[in-house]
Design an enzyme around this catalytic site. Structure first.
Site, PDB file in Angstrom:
ATOM      1  N   HIS A  35     133.512 114.360 -57.192  1.00  0.00           N
ATOM      2  CA  HIS A  35     133.611 113.615 -58.451  1.00  0.00           C
ATOM      3  C   HIS A  35     132.578 112.484 -58.482  1.00  0.00           C
ATOM      4  O   HIS A  35     131.827 112.341 -59.444  1.00  0.00           O
ATOM      5  CB  HIS A  35     135.037 113.058 -58.606  1.00  0.00           C
ATOM      6  CG  HIS A  35     135.215 112.101 -59.742  1.00  0.00           C
ATOM      7  ND1 HIS A  35     135.815 112.446 -60.935  1.00  0.00           N
ATOM      8  CD2 HIS A  35     134.867 110.784 -59.860  1.00  0.00           C
ATOM      9  CE1 HIS A  35     135.817 111.400 -61.743  1.00  0.00           C
ATOM     10  NE2 HIS A  35     135.263 110.366 -61.118  1.00  0.00           N
ATOM     11  N   GLU A  36     132.523 111.703 -57.385  1.00  0.00           N
ATOM     12  CA  GLU A  36     131.572 110.580 -57.340  1.00  0.00           C
ATOM     13  C   GLU A  36     130.135 111.086 -57.363  1.00  0.00           C
ATOM     14  O   GLU A  36     129.273 110.481 -58.010  1.00  0.00           O
ATOM     15  CB  GLU A  36     131.807 109.717 -56.093  1.00  0.00           C
ATOM     16  CG  GLU A  36     133.195 109.082 -56.010  1.00  0.00           C
ATOM     17  CD  GLU A  36     133.590 108.276 -57.245  1.00  0.00           C
ATOM     18  OE1 GLU A  36     132.699 107.725 -57.916  1.00  0.00           O
ATOM     19  OE2 GLU A  36     134.796 108.215 -57.538  1.00  0.00           O
ATOM     20  N   HIS A  39     128.976 111.588 -60.838  1.00  0.00           N
ATOM     21  CA  HIS A  39     128.478 110.383 -61.516  1.00  0.00           C
ATOM     22  C   HIS A  39     127.007 110.143 -61.155  1.00  0.00           C
ATOM     23  O   HIS A  39     126.201 109.743 -61.998  1.00  0.00           O
ATOM     24  CB  HIS A  39     129.285 109.151 -61.083  1.00  0.00           C
ATOM     25  CG  HIS A  39     130.655 109.059 -61.697  1.00  0.00           C
ATOM     26  ND1 HIS A  39     130.882 109.175 -63.046  1.00  0.00           N
ATOM     27  CD2 HIS A  39     131.880 108.836 -61.129  1.00  0.00           C
ATOM     28  CE1 HIS A  39     132.185 109.029 -63.291  1.00  0.00           C
ATOM     29  NE2 HIS A  39     132.808 108.835 -62.145  1.00  0.00           N
ATOM     30  N   GLU A 115     134.028 110.269 -67.084  1.00  0.00           N
ATOM     31  CA  GLU A 115     134.984 110.588 -66.015  1.00  0.00           C
ATOM     32  C   GLU A 115     135.380 112.058 -66.059  1.00  0.00           C
ATOM     33  O   GLU A 115     135.520 112.701 -65.016  1.00  0.00           O
ATOM     34  CB  GLU A 115     136.223 109.690 -66.118  1.00  0.00           C
ATOM     35  CG  GLU A 115     135.946 108.220 -65.842  1.00  0.00           C
ATOM     36  CD  GLU A 115     135.319 107.978 -64.477  1.00  0.00           C
ATOM     37  OE1 GLU A 115     135.523 108.787 -63.545  1.00  0.00           O
ATOM     38  OE2 GLU A 115     134.593 106.974 -64.345  1.00  0.00           O
TER      39      GLU A 115
END
Ligand code: ZN
Length: 192
Positions: A35-36, A39, A115
Site C-alpha cells: 500500500h505504501e 503511494h 488511499e
C-alpha cells in the site's frame, strides 16, 4: 500499528512501524508495505502538494473576498473597516476557518481517492507473493481496525465529511471482492 511514506528527493522513505512488523503476520505486513509503495510509485506526494497548492490559492482568494464582504457589512459594528487591521486579521482567520470546515469533505474525498488507489496497488503488489491476496488484505484490515479501535460501521455522512481514508470496513469489503486475476485477467497497475 501504522506505516507511511514521506520525504522529498533523497529523503524519500517508506516507514513501517516496529509495532506493525512485530504484531501481525508477515503477509499482512507485505500488504501494508505494498500500500505504501503504491503511494510512492503513483506519485501521490507530489500530486497532493500540487492539489493543495492550487486548492489553497483559490481558497485564500475566496476568503479574502469573503472577509472584505464581512467587513463592509459588519465592520462598523465591529469597529474595523480595513482588512489591514488587527480586527481585519481576525475576520480573515474566521473566514478561513468557515471555508476550511465547509471544504473538509472535498479534501477528505481527494485523500480517500489516493488511499483507495494505494489499496488496489498494495493488493496487486502481493499477488504471486502471498497465497491469497484477497484473504491477506482482508486480514490486514481486520488487524488494523482492531488495533485502531475503529468504528466497524461508521455513518456514511461522517465518513463522507471527515474520513481521509475510506473506512476500514469499506476497504476490507473492496479487498474481499477485488480479484482481477480471475478468468486470466490482470490488475490495474500490474500487468501480470
Ligand atoms: Zn495510505
Amino acid at each position: 500499528m501504522n506505516a507511511y511514506v514521506s520525504g522529498i528527493g533523497s529523503t524519500k522513505r517508506i516507514v513501517v512501524w516496529d509495532t506493525t512488523a512485530g504484531r501481525i503476520p508477515d503477509d499482512q505486513v507485505q500488504f501494508i508495505f505494498g500500500h505504501e509503495s503504491g503511494h510512492y510509485v503513483l506519485h501521490h506526494i507530489p500530486q497532493e502538494f500540487a492539489g493543495s497548492a492550487v486548492g489553497l490559492f483559490f481558497l485564500y482568494w475566496a476568503c479574502a473576498g469573503f472577509a472584505a464582504w464581512l467587513l463592509a457589512r459588519f465592520g462598523a459594528r465591529w469597529g474595523a473597516a480595513e482588512p489591514a487591521s488587527r480586527t481585519g486579521l481576525v475576520v480573515l482567520l474566521f473566514a478561513i476557518s468557515v471555508a476550511g470546515f465547509l471544504l473538509q469533505p472535498a479534501s477528505a474525498a481527494f485523500s480517500r481517492h489516493f488511499e483507495h488507489q494505494a489499496d488496489v496497488y498494495g493488493q496487486e503488489a502481493i499477488h504471486g507473493i502471498v497465497a491469497d491476496p484477497q484473504k491477506t488484505a482482508v486480514a490486514a484490515f481486520n488487524s488494523l481496525g482492531e488495533a485502531w479501535l475503529e468504528d466497524p460501521a461508521p455513518s456514511s455522512f461522517i465518513e463522507f465529511w471527515l474520513y481521509d481514508h475510506p473506512s476500514v470496513q469499506s476497504r476490507a469489503n473492496f479487498a474481499l471482492h477485488y480479484n482481477p486475476w480471475a478468468n486470466g485477467g490482470h490488475g490495474r497497475f500490474f500487468k501480470n
